[in-house]
Design a protein around this motif. Structure first.
Motif, mmCIF file in Angstrom:
data_model
loop_
_atom_site.group_PDB
_atom_site.id
_atom_site.type_symbol
_atom_site.label_atom_id
_atom_site.label_comp_id
_atom_site.label_asym_id
_atom_site.label_seq_id
_atom_site.Cartn_x
_atom_site.Cartn_y
_atom_site.Cartn_z
ATOM 1 N N SER A 105 25.910 39.421 3.411
ATOM 2 C CA SER A 105 25.498 38.085 3.001
ATOM 3 C C SER A 105 26.784 37.320 2.714
ATOM 4 O O SER A 105 27.498 37.644 1.774
ATOM 5 N N LEU A 106 27.081 36.346 3.553
ATOM 6 C CA LEU A 106 28.312 35.568 3.403
ATOM 7 C C LEU A 106 27.990 34.229 2.768
ATOM 8 O O LEU A 106 27.051 33.553 3.178
ATOM 9 N N ARG A 107 28.805 33.857 1.788
ATOM 10 C CA ARG A 107 28.609 32.563 1.157
ATOM 11 C C ARG A 107 29.935 32.032 0.647
ATOM 12 O O ARG A 107 30.895 32.776 0.504
ATOM 13 N N ARG A 108 29.945 30.755 0.387
ATOM 14 C CA ARG A 108 31.105 30.100 -0.198
ATOM 15 C C ARG A 108 31.025 30.250 -1.710
ATOM 16 O O ARG A 108 29.927 30.329 -2.274
ATOM 17 N N PRO A 109 32.176 30.253 -2.412
ATOM 18 C CA PRO A 109 32.139 30.347 -3.873
ATOM 19 C C PRO A 109 31.377 29.190 -4.515
ATOM 20 O O PRO A 109 30.730 29.372 -5.542
ATOM 21 N N VAL A 110 31.451 28.013 -3.929
ATOM 22 C CA VAL A 110 30.735 26.850 -4.454
ATOM 23 C C VAL A 110 30.025 26.182 -3.293
ATOM 24 O O VAL A 110 30.612 25.910 -2.260
ATOM 25 N N GLY A 111 28.745 25.959 -3.442
ATOM 26 C CA GLY A 111 27.971 25.303 -2.395
ATOM 27 C C GLY A 111 27.207 26.319 -1.555
ATOM 28 O O GLY A 111 27.494 27.509 -1.572
ATOM 29 N N THR A 112 26.222 25.827 -0.826
ATOM 30 C CA THR A 112 25.372 26.710 -0.021
ATOM 31 C C THR A 112 25.304 26.288 1.438
ATOM 32 O O THR A 112 24.540 26.862 2.203
ATOM 33 N N ASP A 113 26.094 25.313 1.841
ATOM 34 C CA ASP A 113 26.007 24.775 3.205
ATOM 35 C C ASP A 113 26.327 25.814 4.278
ATOM 36 O O ASP A 113 25.707 25.821 5.336
ATOM 37 N N ASP A 114 27.307 26.672 4.036
ATOM 38 C CA ASP A 114 27.748 27.630 5.054
ATOM 39 C C ASP A 114 27.187 29.030 4.867
ATOM 40 O O ASP A 114 27.599 29.960 5.560
ATOM 41 N N ASP A 115 26.276 29.236 3.923
ATOM 42 C CA ASP A 115 25.736 30.569 3.664
ATOM 43 C C ASP A 115 25.059 31.129 4.904
ATOM 44 O O ASP A 115 24.408 30.394 5.654
ATOM 45 N N ARG A 116 25.218 32.430 5.113
ATOM 46 C CA ARG A 116 24.583 33.076 6.266
ATOM 47 C C ARG A 116 24.458 34.571 6.032
ATOM 48 O O ARG A 116 25.164 35.147 5.226
ATOM 49 N N GLU A 117 23.542 35.143 6.763
ATOM 50 C CA GLU A 117 23.339 36.592 6.763
ATOM 51 C C GLU A 117 23.830 37.129 8.097
ATOM 52 O O GLU A 117 23.486 36.590 9.139
ATOM 53 N N LEU A 118 24.628 38.187 8.059
ATOM 54 C CA LEU A 118 25.142 38.792 9.282
ATOM 55 C C LEU A 118 24.623 40.214 9.413
ATOM 56 O O LEU A 118 24.585 40.958 8.434
ATOM 57 N N VAL A 119 24.227 40.579 10.612
ATOM 58 C CA VAL A 119 23.843 41.953 10.927
ATOM 59 C C VAL A 119 24.905 42.464 11.890
ATOM 60 O O VAL A 119 25.138 41.880 12.945
ATOM 61 N N PHE A 120 25.551 43.546 11.512
ATOM 62 C CA PHE A 120 26.666 44.075 12.287
ATOM 63 C C PHE A 120 26.179 45.138 13.272
ATOM 64 O O PHE A 120 25.250 45.891 12.988
ATOM 65 N N VAL A 121 26.842 45.180 14.411
ATOM 66 C CA VAL A 121 26.533 46.146 15.462
ATOM 67 C C VAL A 121 27.678 47.150 15.515
ATOM 68 O O VAL A 121 28.854 46.764 15.559
ATOM 69 N N ALA A 122 27.335 48.451 15.533
ATOM 70 C CA ALA A 122 28.350 49.507 15.552
ATOM 71 C C ALA A 122 28.973 49.621 16.932
ATOM 72 O O ALA A 122 28.309 49.434 17.950
ATOM 73 N N ASP A 123 30.273 49.943 16.945
ATOM 74 C CA ASP A 123 30.929 50.183 18.234
ATOM 75 C C ASP A 123 31.215 51.672 18.454
ATOM 76 O O ASP A 123 31.828 52.041 19.440
ATOM 77 N N GLY A 124 30.798 52.523 17.515
ATOM 78 C CA GLY A 124 30.961 53.967 17.659
ATOM 79 C C GLY A 124 32.235 54.526 17.067
ATOM 80 O O GLY A 124 32.431 55.734 17.049
ATOM 81 N N THR A 125 33.127 53.677 16.564
ATOM 82 C CA THR A 125 34.397 54.159 16.005
ATOM 83 C C THR A 125 34.536 53.860 14.512
ATOM 84 O O THR A 125 35.632 53.921 13.974
ATOM 85 N N GLY A 126 33.450 53.509 13.872
ATOM 86 C CA GLY A 126 33.515 53.134 12.465
ATOM 87 C C GLY A 126 33.678 51.642 12.268
ATOM 88 O O GLY A 126 33.719 51.166 11.143
ATOM 89 N N SER A 127 33.784 50.896 13.353
ATOM 90 C CA SER A 127 33.878 49.439 13.280
ATOM 91 C C SER A 127 32.507 48.832 13.540
ATOM 92 O O SER A 127 31.742 49.323 14.364
ATOM 93 N N TYR A 128 32.235 47.765 12.854
ATOM 94 C CA TYR A 128 30.965 47.054 12.981
ATOM 95 C C TYR A 128 31.289 45.585 13.173
ATOM 96 O O TYR A 128 32.102 45.022 12.456
ATOM 97 N N ARG A 129 30.643 44.949 14.144
ATOM 98 C CA ARG A 129 30.983 43.589 14.543
ATOM 99 C C ARG A 129 29.779 42.657 14.452
ATOM 100 O O ARG A 129 28.671 43.021 14.843
#
Length: 169
Positions: A105-129
């Motif tokens: 859940s990404l958000r700005r410290p002040v304000g809600t205009d840019d808030d978003r939820e991200l779902v990451f996809v695994a690449d198999g090496t421990g990285s998620y994009r």
């Protein structure tokens, strides 16, 4: 005796004296208000709960859950770029870790205009994009990594994105 009287003789209180007194009085009040407003805006963490009473009743159980999750030793590293955000999930030994799902859940410290939820996809090496450019400035990411039904990582991290889309200290 006349020297003593001339030094300590009361002087006339004029309109100039009154004006200077009022300017000094209100100047101090306005200056203190501006300083306090600046501190309030620049140090606010952005933490808001809908019901403070309910949040206070749940605090001890949530703190115990957070300590149990932290004891597992997992950590994340952020790697933003122009097209999105990559998270590297590592275990207690610093090795890449596997999770069945990673969300943030990404958000700005002040304000809600840019808030978003991200779902990451695994690449198999421990990285998620997750795709989606992040605007320049301060961000707070509440990352949750799950393995099956178990939460293996849950933590909020604050980070800064530069004008070129890279992570800043």
């Amino acid at each position: 005796m006349t020297l003593f009287r001339s030094i300590f003789q009361p002087k006339e209180f004029t309109g100039k004296h009154m004006l200077m007194t009022m300017v000094a009085f209100f100047g101090v009040i306005i200056t203190v208000n501006l300083v306090m407003a600046r501190f309030a805006v620049t140090t606010w963490s952005g933490l808001v709960v809908p019901n403070t009473y309910v949040a206070s009743q749940q605090f001890n159980s949530q703190a115990a859950q957070s300590r149990a999750i932290a004891a597992l030793g997992y950590d994340v590293a952020f790697d933003p770029d122009a097209d999105g955000l990559t998270i590297l999930l590592t275990d207690a030994h610093g090795e890449p870790a596997y999770a069945s799902s990673v969300t943030a859940s990404l958000r700005r410290p002040v304000g809600t205009d840019d808030d978003r939820e991200l779902v990451f996809v695994a690449d198999g090496t421990g990285s998620y994009r997750a795709d989606g450019r992040l605007a320049e400035g301060e961000w707070i990411a509440h990352v949750t990594a799950m393995r099956g039904e178990d939460v293996i990582y849950k933590k909020g991290r604050r980070f800064r994105i530069g004008g070129d889309g890279s992570l800043r200290p």
